[in-house]
Design an enzyme around this catalytic site. Structure first.
Site, PDB file in Angstrom:
ATOM      1  N   GLU A  37      18.412  -4.491  -1.608  1.00 28.99           N
ATOM      2  CA  GLU A  37      19.222  -3.930  -2.702  1.00 28.99           C
ATOM      3  C   GLU A  37      18.345  -3.399  -3.829  1.00 28.99           C
ATOM      4  O   GLU A  37      18.669  -2.388  -4.460  1.00 28.99           O
ATOM      5  CB  GLU A  37      20.203  -4.981  -3.241  1.00 28.99           C
ATOM      6  CG  GLU A  37      21.193  -5.530  -2.215  1.00 28.99           C
ATOM      7  CD  GLU A  37      21.985  -4.454  -1.499  1.00 28.99           C
ATOM      8  OE1 GLU A  37      22.263  -3.407  -2.095  1.00 28.99           O
ATOM      9  OE2 GLU A  37      22.321  -4.666  -0.310  1.00 28.99           O
TER      10      GLU A  37
ATOM     11  N   ASN B 240      24.773  -1.424  -6.937  1.00 33.22           N
ATOM     12  CA  ASN B 240      25.127  -0.799  -8.218  1.00 33.22           C
ATOM     13  C   ASN B 240      23.927  -0.810  -9.154  1.00 33.22           C
ATOM     14  O   ASN B 240      23.282  -1.844  -9.340  1.00 33.22           O
ATOM     15  CB  ASN B 240      26.270  -1.564  -8.876  1.00 33.22           C
ATOM     16  CG  ASN B 240      27.319  -1.987  -7.889  1.00 33.22           C
ATOM     17  OD1 ASN B 240      27.922  -1.158  -7.231  1.00 33.22           O
ATOM     18  ND2 ASN B 240      27.512  -3.286  -7.738  1.00 33.22           N
TER      19      ASN B 240
ATOM     20  N   MET C 178      25.854  -5.067  -2.883  1.00 35.95           N
ATOM     21  CA  MET C 178      26.023  -3.664  -3.244  1.00 35.95           C
ATOM     22  C   MET C 178      25.092  -3.307  -4.394  1.00 35.95           C
ATOM     23  O   MET C 178      25.084  -3.978  -5.427  1.00 35.95           O
ATOM     24  CB  MET C 178      27.503  -3.412  -3.618  1.00 35.95           C
ATOM     25  CG  MET C 178      27.805  -2.017  -4.121  1.00 35.95           C
ATOM     26  SD  MET C 178      27.443  -0.731  -2.879  1.00 35.95           S
ATOM     27  CE  MET C 178      26.919   0.612  -3.948  1.00 35.95           C
TER      28      MET C 178
ATOM     29  N   GLU D  72      20.140   3.978   3.390  1.00 40.01           N
ATOM     30  CA  GLU D  72      20.202   2.689   4.087  1.00 40.01           C
ATOM     31  C   GLU D  72      19.028   2.445   5.025  1.00 40.01           C
ATOM     32  O   GLU D  72      18.527   1.333   5.127  1.00 40.01           O
ATOM     33  CB  GLU D  72      21.527   2.564   4.839  1.00 40.01           C
ATOM     34  CG  GLU D  72      22.747   2.551   3.913  1.00 40.01           C
ATOM     35  CD  GLU D  72      22.673   1.460   2.858  1.00 40.01           C
ATOM     36  OE1 GLU D  72      21.846   0.542   2.984  1.00 40.01           O
ATOM     37  OE2 GLU D  72      23.447   1.539   1.888  1.00 40.01           O
TER      38      GLU D  72
END
Ligand SMILES: [Zn+2]
Length: 894
Positions: free
Chosen positions: A327, A294, A292, A349
């Site tokens: 990522e 972040n 993820m 994405e």
């Protein structure tokens, strides 16, 4: 596999060039539930977790910019108890605080109208620490070296779970600065988006205060804490760290080096330097399966980040690089510039998938990155969802446009599917090759510069690319992002050198599909000559002056997201020219031929004739495409009477390559050969090759006394073959190894092997492991799916899941809850299961599962029809081959 309603597309009965084009970003027109009159600008959040009770206490202040007078504040909160609220220091009455659980909203009725301007909201609240990766969650794991059982905390907020951590305007368009403070035990390391600003000892631990973030979307917050350690380096002004549980950080060395390399590449490519002072790559030993993005604190499932040269495989290394590159691309595309609403999730994405693969391929040409993106090399890996898999879903009745309306939280979570990721990626690749690399990059740089720290829609990206290229990118793109499906281009040649092209929608198991058209950036070449381009904007088009005796290949290098169906003459010329085609084009022909078989435009002989005529090679991607098809057919046939005969035939196709590659690493072989060797061992093992099975057993026996005797690259394959044909003693040996190891990667290898056991007694031993703590929660639930797929006993797996559904769902994350039960049905190929799923769904599943149920029903119908159709075709092809090789000439029908 999470898909939404696709009703609106049925209306496109007449296709004109006027697909309603989307508008550039505007704050007030962005969809969402929250009113746009009040905008948060700065949050200060303080969290005090209670690890024993699995709860936390929180306080926050939020600076608000009130743009129009309001009588109430509406924000998001879920599974939080609001204990007190005040506005500008004035405490609200308890009765003024309303929680709407269904809509995940918190409404605060104000005593008087709030005038425009700056105000401060303060809240006190309490929440829970979850078992699954939603909001704040805990992970239990065995510590490296000591084996001690430990607990740590992590967070997962995308798409809509920041609201489980603190009340907030939890829609991506509400960018704000976030300043987090947390209280943790003394010996813990706490990590968030920004560096630690201060750390103070207080009663019961220490209070860690992080610097405030730049304006960003709420779902990008992160908080991780536990007995952690780190390794670090620098790249220019940026501090780079890999953080893992104690004893494991050194395994982040490979990722740390790759991080530096990727960061320099992106700093240049995007033309805007990475804006935060630090970038942490954080390994989590459970909780969720992927990674993820972040901002400044990316979280990874441990085996997606840590690489142990002693025991990790080459495949793991490649996976890590690609996930890192994906990522990190998000740090710009997603974090610095964020899609305004979840209907544009593909902007995040699709782009990160494309950029990640581009960067990985740039630094690691030996990995054949683009080629291997073609098909799923390991269905259990989320990062491996590939272009072919996306095209397979996109051909079905249950597909949806890349851009789709999203109204609810469930729909936002459903948007994370292979269409969003991989069709988006494929389209961008096609567009880049059509516009040219340099022009495309210029467009991206302009886009980044113009929208940094802001939100966008797809239209903003197309405008930037149109300006850079002078081409109508928005018009070309509309058909690919706003309508479902993709085209097949039919090629018909005549003796005068004219080639007529016809496009139609390509579908599988979907009769009466609405007819659609696309603007197709075609690339074609007379084999051996320089490629040419043609933007096909109508149903019919043509190419001229192609020598009738030369082979013509469309979709050069397979860079386009469409199928090609050649007429008989063209196909024959291509088969004769195979040795002059590059591996990209051969893989593309294999994929297209297989898809024509799936949709009944050609018999299976078309595919196998192509396989037979391929020049002998050990090209990884080409052989993996063949393995993929053989494996699919083998599983589809199940334990039917045809299976043994097919397995013999399939082995005869793979054996020559394996004999060329051999068991042992040769000193000068390509890196890809290690992957191919492992793939062939697993494939031949699954196809019941007695020599390979015996050899795997011997190597496993040697491994038990001397682990170093078995190369890390071979371990997953050898364990899977041994596990597949295991007796109880072998099963127990594998299980003991799995229990003992503290490496998440090794553990996964052993449990994957257990899950593959085909003996039904052992299947019943494997399944209950999903209910224990032996595997991280996200992996534990996946074990049941793996048994359903690998063991050949999807019926036993389903019976188990149905009986234990509540416990299994408690371990699922937000993305998994709607898909879990339906996905277990996708391994069935008998029509009676369709009715069973319908009944089960009606009585047990939430409405949000509806689309997943439709997908599973479609899959059951497809498999059942395909199995019936394939069996006699295979029979004839295999026998025909024995009698006379040249008698059968399979060509597509028209
Ligand atoms: Zn992503």
């Amino acid at each position: 596999m999470r898909i939404l309603l696709l009703c609106l597309m049925a209306e496109f009965s007449i296709m004109s060039s006027a697909l309603a084009s989307e508008k550039p970003f505007s704050f007030k027109d962005t969809p969402g539930k929250l009113p746009k009159d009040v905008v948060p600008t700065d949050y200060a959040v303080r969290i005090v977790p209670d690890i024993d009770k699995l709860t936390f206490a929180g306080t926050e202040t939020v600076k608000l910019n009130v743009r129009r007078r309001v009588c109430q504040l509406v924000l998001n909160a879920l599974e939080l108890k609001i204990e007190a609220a005040s506005i500008d220091g004035n405490e609200l009455l308890r009765s003024a605080i309303k929680i709407d659980t269904k809509n995940e909203l918190l409404t605060l009725a104000l005593p008087s109208e709030l005038p425009t301007g700056e105000h401060t909201l303060a809240l006190r609240f309490a929440g829970i620490i979850n078992q699954q990766g939603q909001g704040l969650f805990y992970m239990r794991y065995q510590e490296q070296g000591t084996g001690a059982r430990k607990t740590m905390l992590g967070s997962q907020f995308e798409a809509t779970d920041a609201r489980r951590f603190f009340p907030c305007w939890d829609e991506p368009v509400f960018r704000a600065r976030f300043q987090l403070t947390a209280v943790v035990p003394d010996n813990w390391l706490a990590v968030s988006n920004m560096p630690v600003e201060s750390e103070d000892k207080i009663a019961g631990g220490k209070e860690v205060r992080f610097a405030a973030t730049p304006p960003m979307s709420s779902y990008l917050n992160v908080f991780v804490a536990g007995e952690l350690e780190s390794i670090e380096s620098r790249s220019g002004p940026t501090q780079l760290r890999v953080i893992a549980t104690k004893g494991k950080a050194e395994m982040g060395r490979y990722a740390l080096q790759a991080t530096g390399q990727i960061l320099r590449y992106y700093n240049d490519y995007f033309g805007v330097a990475y804006p935060l002072p630090k970038l942490d790559q954080i390994a989590l030993p459970g909780g969720f399966g992927g990674a993820m993005e972040n901002w400044g604190g990316i979280t990874y499932y441990e085996s997606k980040l840590l690489f142990d040269p002693k025991s990790s495989s080459e495949e793991t290394k490649q996976d890590i690089y690609e996930v890192l590159a994906h990522e990190m691309a998000h740090q710009w595309f997603g974090d610095l510039v964020t899609m305004a609403w979840w209907d544009n999730l593909w902007l995040n994405e699709g782009f990160a998938s494309w950029m990640g693969s581009k960067c990985t391929a740039h630094f690691n040409p030996q990995w054949e990155v683009w080629l291997r993106r073609e098909f799923p090399r390991n269905p259990s890996r989320r990062a491996g969802i590939a272009k072919e898999a996306a095209m397979e879903s996109d051909a079905r009745s249950t597909t949806h446009p890349i851009q789709q309306p999203v109204a609810t939280e469930a729909e936002a979570n459903s948007a994370f599917d292979d269409i969003t990721y991989k069709k988006g990626q494929s389209f961008l690749r096609m567009l880049e090759s059509f516009l040219g690399d340099d022009v495309f990059r210029e467009g991206i740089r302009d886009y980044m510069a113009a929208h940094a720290y802001l939100n966008t829609t797809t239209a903003d990206l197309w405008n930037a690319l149109s300006d850079a290229s002078g081409k109508p990118v928005g018009e070309i793109a509309a058909g690919w992002t706003q309508q479902p499906g993709f085209p097949v281009v039919k090629v018909k040649r005549d003796q005068r050198g004219d080639v007529s092209l016809t496009q139609e929608r390509f579908t599988v198991n979907f009769t009466n599909a609405p007819a659609l058209e696309w603007k197709i950036p075609l690339m074609y070449a007379v084999v051996g000559e320089t490629p040419a381009t043609l933007l096909m904007t109508r149903k019919l088009d043509s190419i001229h002056n192609i020598p009738p005796d030369r082979a013509l290949k469309l979709n050069v290098n397979g860079a386009g997201n469409y199928r090609v169906e050649y007429d008989e003459a063209s196909w024959k010329l291509l088969l004769e020219a195979l040795k002059n085609l590059g591996v990209e084009d051969r893989v593309n022909l294999l994929s297209d031929a297989w898809s024509l078989v799936q949709t009944n435009r050609a018999p299976i002989g078309l595919y196998f004739e192509l396989v037979k005529k391929l020049p002998a090679s050990t090209d990884l991607a080409e052989r993996e495409q063949i393995i993929y098809v053989l494996d699919f057919i083998n599983r589809l046939l199940g334990d039917s009477s045809e299976q043994e005969k097919f397995q013999r035939y399939a082995r005869s196709l793979l054996r020559p390559t394996f004999d060329a590659v051999g068991w042992e690493t040769k000193p000068d072989e390509k890196a890809a050969t290690a992957n191919l060797r492992a793939s062939l061992i697993a494939a031949l093992g699954n196809l019941n090759d007695p020599k390979v099975v015996a050899n795997c057993r011997e190597r496993f026996k040697a491994f038990l006394t001397n682990p170093e005797s078995l190369a890390p690259d071979l371990r997953p394959a050898v364990f899977s073959v041994v596990g597949r044909y295991a007796d109880e003693k072998t099963w127990n040996e594998l299980h003991q190894l799995g229990l003992k190891t503290t490496s998440v990667e090794e553990k996964q290898n052993y449990y994957d092997a257990l899950a593959g056991a085909i003996d039904s007694k052992l299947v019943k031993k494997s399944l209950p492991i999903a209910l224990t703590d032996e595997l991280p929660t996200s992996r534990a639930v996946f074990l049941v799916l793996r048994v359903a797929r690998e063991s050949g006993h999807p019926d036993i797996a389903w019976d188990f899941a149905r009986a234990n559904m509540k416990a299994l769902l408690a371990k699922n994350d937000a993305l998994g809850a709607n898909t879990y039960a339906p996905s277990l049905f996708t391994f069935f190929s008998h029509g009676s299961r369709a009715q069973e799923l319908r009944t089960y769904a009606k009585n047990n599943l939430p409405a949000a599962s509806a689309q997943e149920v439709l997908k599973a029903l479609d899959e059951i119908r497809f498999r059942s029809e395909f199995k019936k159709r394939l069996a006699p075709q295979l029979d004839a092809w295999i026998d025909g081959k024995k009698v006379a090789d040249s008698r059968r000439s399979a060509v597509p029908h028209h």
